[in-house]
Design an enzyme around this catalytic site. Structure first.
Site, mmCIF file in Angstrom:
data_model
loop_
_atom_site.group_PDB
_atom_site.id
_atom_site.type_symbol
_atom_site.label_atom_id
_atom_site.label_comp_id
_atom_site.label_asym_id
_atom_site.label_seq_id
_atom_site.Cartn_x
_atom_site.Cartn_y
_atom_site.Cartn_z
ATOM 1 C CG ASP A 136 -2.213 -0.747 0.978
ATOM 2 O OD1 ASP A 136 -2.414 -1.236 -0.135
ATOM 3 O OD2 ASP A 136 -3.030 -0.848 1.914
ATOM 4 C CG ASP A 289 -4.343 -6.585 15.682
ATOM 5 O OD1 ASP A 289 -5.226 -5.889 16.225
ATOM 6 O OD2 ASP A 289 -3.140 -6.279 15.686
#
Length: 450
Positions: A136, A289
């Site tokens: 990215d 996460d």
């Protein structure tokens, strides 16, 4: 006379000396202290002492359990069905499941070669492994460098794919989610996630995957990572002390007692079916996460933590909500900042408010000592670590309140640039310099920076 006419005359009632202003402030302080400040501060002391006791009990519990785990608990290989995967001469590598490696990156100029190289050197059949570099990056030069590195390993026969997106929607969670949608990833049963600064050992998959293959109730195998730059400076030593307690105590206890702990975002292998059942990666939060770990756990999946690498029970819910979230993520940060940085200093100005010695000295001392057990080599740095934690508590408390109240910056993602082992790089650069004077000058500059 003309000059006198231009002067401004201050009324005698307003002509106060500095001593008079001080007296006025002192009178105002005494006026509001008894009816307002003292009761509020006493309430703050009571609340902080309650939070300190909660944190103290949680730390003592963790300390007792980790001692029992180390002395009497069976190792993960003994608690679960674990058998090493073997290559078969007749069936070849068919017994090895297909594994997807995801390496999310964002402008990782200094460490991209290390992570890609480590993943490419994993001891796993090449035809059962797919490496996916999710880049990215916004810097075109870095993008080109990462793509060339992927092409270099691909020319050696490694099945590595370089993927980019048009935008950074969802940040890391968005990149991981898009990566799982690729057609070449559909046949993979498991996905290992490595951040750009993580370098797995070659036998990482051979140690982790058997837990998932032989135990269908396990969704995640979380590994431990070491810090290559722990000795970089005093600040990195302080960070090592904080993180070591998280790894060696919190995650070890969570794995041994409740088969739950928060996913670290890296160094973990997930069962893709568990990810899909839990709803997949979601970009509603920047702690994607932990968000996925909680959703998977509440659906009955179990986690295994490798420190050297049924539906949900009631007590597991209590552990997740009270110990994991409330005490560790809210109470621990807020009591450190509010009690030790605000309330205690204020009691010096308000002697009418008394703080018991067990709350001001004994409990904090025990908590501090228990927190340091993860990094015994740095126990002599406890004084500096206390200062570090007090400063960090301000930022953690602010982040906690922003998250709880869903303030404007709740989903803002700021990526920390990873520089690797800076000291080693500086030393290597100094060796290559032709001028000794330049090397000495550089050393002095580093000393001044410190």
């Amino acid at each position: 006379m003309a000059q006198d006419s231009q002067r401004i005359v201050i009324p005698e009632a307003l002509q106060l000396s500095r001593d008079d202003i001080g007296v006025q402030f002192a009178l105002m302080w005494e006026f509001v202290k008894a009816p307002l400040i003292v009761p509020l501060l006493q309430l703050g002391v009571v609340i902080c002492l309650i939070m300190s006791l909660m944190l103290f009990c949680e730390r003592v519990y963790m300390g007792i359990v980790i001692v029992l785990v180390k002395l009497f608990w069976k190792k993960p290989e003994e608690r679960y069905n674990w058998q090493a995967l073997q290559e078969d001469m007749e069936s070849g590598n068919s017994d090895f499941p297909a594994v997807l490696i995801q390496i999310p990156m964002f402008n990782e100029r200094e460490v991209y070669k290390l992570s890609i190289g480590a993943a490419s050197n994993l001891s796993w059949p090449a035809d059962r492994l797919v490496i996916q570099v999710l880049d990215d990056s916004t810097d075109p030069e870095i993008k080109q460098m990462v793509e060339l590195e992927c092409q270099r390993w691909a020319s050696k026969g490694i099945n590595i794919r370089y993927q980019i997106r048009e935008n950074r929607v969802g940040y890391k969670a968005g990149a991981l989610k898009e990566g799982l949608k690729r057609s070449y990833a559909k046949h993979c049963e498991y996905v290992a996630i490595f951040d750009a600064d993580f370098q797995p050992e070659p036998d990482y998959l051979r140690r982790a995957i058997p837990f998932l293959v032989n135990n269908p109730e396990i969704a995640l195998v979380q590994g431990r990572w070491r810090f290559v730059n722990a000795n970089e400076c005093l600040l990195t030593r302080m960070q090592e002390m904080s993180l070591d307690y998280h790894f060696t105590v919190e995650q070890e206890v969570g794995s041994a007692t409740h088969a739950f702990f928060g996913f670290n975002g890296t160094a973990g292998v997930w069962r893709i079916a568990a990810i899909n059942e839990a709803g997949g990666w979601k970009d509603r939060t920047t702690v994607e996460d932990m968000d996925l770990a909680v959703r998977a756990s509440l659906r009955g999946w179990k986690f295994v933590y490798l420190g050297d690498l049924q539906k949900v029970r009631f007590w597991k819910k209590v552990y997740v909500i009270y110990s994991f979230f409330f005490v560790r993520k809210i109470i621990a940060h807020m009591v450190t900042f509010i009690f030790y940085c605000v309330v205690l200093p204020l009691t010096i100005l308000v002697p009418e408010v008394q703080v018991p010695i067990w709350g001001a000295v004994y409990i904090p001392s025990v908590i501090t000592i228990l927190n340091s057990v993860g990094t015994p080599r740095s126990i002599h740095l406890l004084f500096y670590w206390i200062l570090f934690e007090n400063v960090m508590s301000l930022h953690r408390t602010k982040a906690t309140l922003i998250g709880l109240l869903e303030a404007g910056r709740v989903n803002e993602w700021v990526v920390t640039e990873k520089l690797g082992n800076t000291l080693q790089k500086v030393a290597d650069a100094a060796k290559n310099k032709t001028s000794a004077a330049k090397a000495v000058k550089r050393h002095r500059f580093r000393f001044a920076e410190r």
